[in-house]
Scaffold this motif. Structure first.
Motif, PDB file in Angstrom:
ATOM      1  N   ILE A  86       0.848  -1.195   0.000  1.00  0.00           N
ATOM      2  CA  ILE A  86       0.000   0.000   0.000  1.00  0.00           C
ATOM      3  C   ILE A  86       0.883   1.244   0.000  1.00  0.00           C
ATOM      4  N   GLY A  87       0.379   2.292  -0.664  1.00  0.00           N
ATOM      5  CA  GLY A  87       1.135   3.539  -0.715  1.00  0.00           C
ATOM      6  C   GLY A  87       2.046   3.661  -1.921  1.00  0.00           C
ATOM      7  N   ASP A  88       1.918   2.773  -2.892  1.00  0.00           N
ATOM      8  CA  ASP A  88       2.770   2.836  -4.086  1.00  0.00           C
ATOM      9  C   ASP A  88       2.519   4.084  -4.923  1.00  0.00           C
ATOM     10  N   GLY A  89       1.349   4.691  -4.756  1.00  0.00           N
ATOM     11  CA  GLY A  89       1.117   5.956  -5.446  1.00  0.00           C
ATOM     12  C   GLY A  89      -0.036   5.927  -6.419  1.00  0.00           C
ATOM     13  N   LYS A  90      -0.110   6.967  -7.205  1.00  0.00           N
ATOM     14  CA  LYS A  90      -1.260   7.150  -8.085  1.00  0.00           C
ATOM     15  C   LYS A  90      -0.835   7.940  -9.304  1.00  0.00           C
ATOM     16  N   ILE A  91      -1.530   7.716 -10.413  1.00  0.00           N
ATOM     17  CA  ILE A  91      -1.223   8.428 -11.656  1.00  0.00           C
ATOM     18  C   ILE A  91      -2.494   9.108 -12.158  1.00  0.00           C
TER      19      ILE A  91
END
Ligand code: ATP
Ligand code: MG
Length: 112
Positions: A86-91
Protein backbone atom coordinates in the motif's frame (compact mmCIF):
# COMPACT_ATOMS: atom_id res chain seq x y z
CA UNK A 1 -0.81 16.21 -25.60
CA UNK A 2 -1.25 14.87 -22.09
CA UNK A 3 0.11 15.76 -18.69
CA UNK A 4 0.88 12.59 -16.75
CA UNK A 5 1.10 13.33 -13.02
CA UNK A 6 2.47 10.52 -10.88
CA UNK A 7 2.63 10.62 -7.08
CA UNK A 8 5.28 8.08 -6.12
CA UNK A 9 7.45 6.92 -3.23
CA UNK A 10 10.50 9.20 -2.88
CA UNK A 11 12.94 6.27 -3.00
CA UNK A 12 11.51 5.23 -6.40
CA UNK A 13 12.31 8.56 -8.06
CA UNK A 14 15.66 7.50 -9.50
CA UNK A 15 14.22 4.33 -11.03
CA UNK A 16 11.28 6.23 -12.52
CA UNK A 17 13.57 8.93 -13.93
CA UNK A 18 15.87 6.34 -15.50
CA UNK A 19 12.94 4.41 -17.01
CA UNK A 20 11.46 7.58 -18.54
CA UNK A 21 14.87 8.56 -19.95
CA UNK A 22 15.08 5.13 -21.59
CA UNK A 23 11.81 5.89 -23.38
CA UNK A 24 13.52 8.92 -24.89
CA UNK A 25 11.53 11.45 -22.87
CA UNK A 26 13.73 14.42 -22.06
CA UNK A 27 11.70 16.84 -19.99
CA UNK A 28 10.09 16.35 -16.61
CA UNK A 29 9.30 18.24 -13.41
CA UNK A 30 9.68 16.91 -9.88
CA UNK A 31 8.11 18.30 -6.70
CA UNK A 32 8.40 17.06 -3.14
CA UNK A 33 4.87 16.78 -1.80
CA UNK A 34 2.97 15.27 1.11
CA UNK A 35 -0.32 13.46 0.92
CA UNK A 36 -2.41 10.46 1.76
CA UNK A 37 -4.60 8.00 -0.07
CA UNK A 38 -7.40 5.86 1.26
CA UNK A 39 -5.52 4.70 4.39
CA UNK A 40 -5.29 8.38 5.36
CA UNK A 41 -1.62 7.98 6.16
CA UNK A 42 -0.44 5.33 8.50
CA UNK A 43 -0.24 4.93 12.25
CA UNK A 44 3.35 4.81 13.46
CA UNK A 45 4.79 4.20 16.92
CA UNK A 46 7.31 6.60 18.43
CA UNK A 47 8.65 6.10 21.97
CA UNK A 48 5.82 3.74 22.76
CA UNK A 49 3.11 6.17 21.73
CA UNK A 50 1.08 5.88 18.58
CA UNK A 51 1.09 8.88 16.31
CA UNK A 52 -1.00 9.24 13.23
CA UNK A 53 1.27 10.48 10.48
CA UNK A 54 -1.49 11.56 8.17
CA UNK A 55 0.52 13.27 5.45
CA UNK A 56 3.35 11.12 4.16
CA UNK A 57 6.22 12.41 2.00
CA UNK A 58 5.83 11.58 -1.69
CA UNK A 59 7.34 12.85 -4.92
CA UNK A 60 5.21 14.27 -7.71
CA UNK A 61 6.53 13.58 -11.20
CA UNK A 62 5.02 15.56 -14.08
CA UNK A 63 5.60 14.61 -17.71
CA UNK A 64 4.01 16.20 -20.77
CA UNK A 65 3.95 13.91 -23.79
CA UNK A 66 2.15 13.38 -27.09
CA UNK A 67 -1.18 11.56 -26.91
CA UNK A 68 0.36 8.52 -28.62
CA UNK A 69 3.00 8.16 -25.86
CA UNK A 70 0.63 8.42 -22.90
CA UNK A 71 0.08 4.70 -22.39
CA UNK A 72 3.77 3.79 -22.51
CA UNK A 73 4.54 6.61 -20.06
CA UNK A 74 1.91 5.26 -17.64
CA UNK A 75 3.13 1.67 -17.99
CA UNK A 76 6.75 2.69 -17.54
CA UNK A 77 6.02 4.68 -14.38
CA UNK A 78 3.92 1.82 -13.00
CA UNK A 79 6.65 -0.72 -13.63
CA UNK A 80 9.36 1.43 -12.03
CA UNK A 81 7.35 2.76 -9.07
CA UNK A 82 5.54 -0.38 -7.96
CA UNK A 83 6.48 -2.37 -4.84
CA UNK A 84 3.12 -4.11 -4.39
CA UNK A 85 2.62 -2.58 -0.93
CA UNK A 86 0.00 0.00 0.00
CA UNK A 87 1.14 3.54 -0.72
CA UNK A 88 2.77 2.84 -4.09
CA UNK A 89 1.12 5.96 -5.45
CA UNK A 90 -1.26 7.15 -8.08
CA UNK A 91 -1.22 8.43 -11.66
CA UNK A 92 -3.48 11.14 -13.03
CA UNK A 93 -3.77 12.13 -16.70
CA UNK A 94 -4.85 15.61 -17.82
CA UNK A 95 -5.22 17.17 -21.27
CA UNK A 96 -2.70 19.86 -22.26
CA UNK A 97 -3.92 22.55 -24.65
CA UNK A 98 -0.67 24.17 -25.70
CA UNK A 99 3.06 23.93 -25.11
CA UNK A 100 5.74 26.41 -26.14
CA UNK A 101 9.55 26.27 -25.89
CA UNK A 102 10.52 29.74 -24.70
CA UNK A 103 13.92 29.89 -26.45
CA UNK A 104 12.77 28.95 -29.95
CA UNK A 105 9.03 29.48 -30.02
CA UNK A 106 8.55 25.81 -31.00
CA UNK A 107 5.01 24.80 -30.25
CA UNK A 108 3.14 21.73 -29.11
CA UNK A 109 4.85 18.37 -29.72
CA UNK A 110 7.86 20.10 -31.36
CA UNK A 111 8.41 21.91 -28.07
CA UNK A 112 8.57 18.83 -25.86
N1 ATP B 1 -7.72 10.95 -4.68
C1 ATP B 1 -6.52 11.52 -4.61
N2 ATP B 1 -6.36 12.82 -4.94
C2 ATP B 1 -5.15 13.41 -4.86
N3 ATP B 1 -4.04 12.79 -4.49
C3 ATP B 1 -4.14 11.49 -4.15
C4 ATP B 1 -5.37 10.78 -4.19
N4 ATP B 1 -5.15 9.50 -3.80
C5 ATP B 1 -3.83 9.43 -3.54
N5 ATP B 1 -3.23 10.61 -3.75
C6 ATP B 1 -1.82 10.91 -3.59
O1 ATP B 1 -1.08 9.74 -3.87
C7 ATP B 1 -0.29 9.36 -2.77
C8 ATP B 1 -0.23 7.86 -2.69
O2 ATP B 1 -1.52 7.33 -2.55
P1 ATP B 1 -1.71 5.80 -2.22
O3 ATP B 1 -0.77 5.02 -3.06
O4 ATP B 1 -1.64 5.60 -0.74
O5 ATP B 1 -3.22 5.59 -2.76
P2 ATP B 1 -4.30 4.56 -2.24
O6 ATP B 1 -5.54 4.85 -3.01
O7 ATP B 1 -4.39 4.65 -0.75
O8 ATP B 1 -3.74 3.16 -2.72
P3 ATP B 1 -3.12 1.98 -1.80
O9 ATP B 1 -4.29 1.22 -1.24
O10 ATP B 1 -2.28 1.17 -2.74
O11 ATP B 1 -2.28 2.65 -0.72
C9 ATP B 1 -0.94 10.04 -1.57
O12 ATP B 1 -0.01 10.25 -0.53
C10 ATP B 1 -1.44 11.33 -2.18
O13 ATP B 1 -0.39 12.25 -2.25
MG1 MG C 1 -2.71 4.29 0.43
Amino acid sequence: MKLVVAIIRPHKLQEVKDALAELGLTGLTITEVRGHGRQRGQVEKYRGLEYTIDLLPKVKVEVVCGDHRKDEVIETIMRAARTGEIGDGKIFVLPIEESIRVRTGDRDEDSL
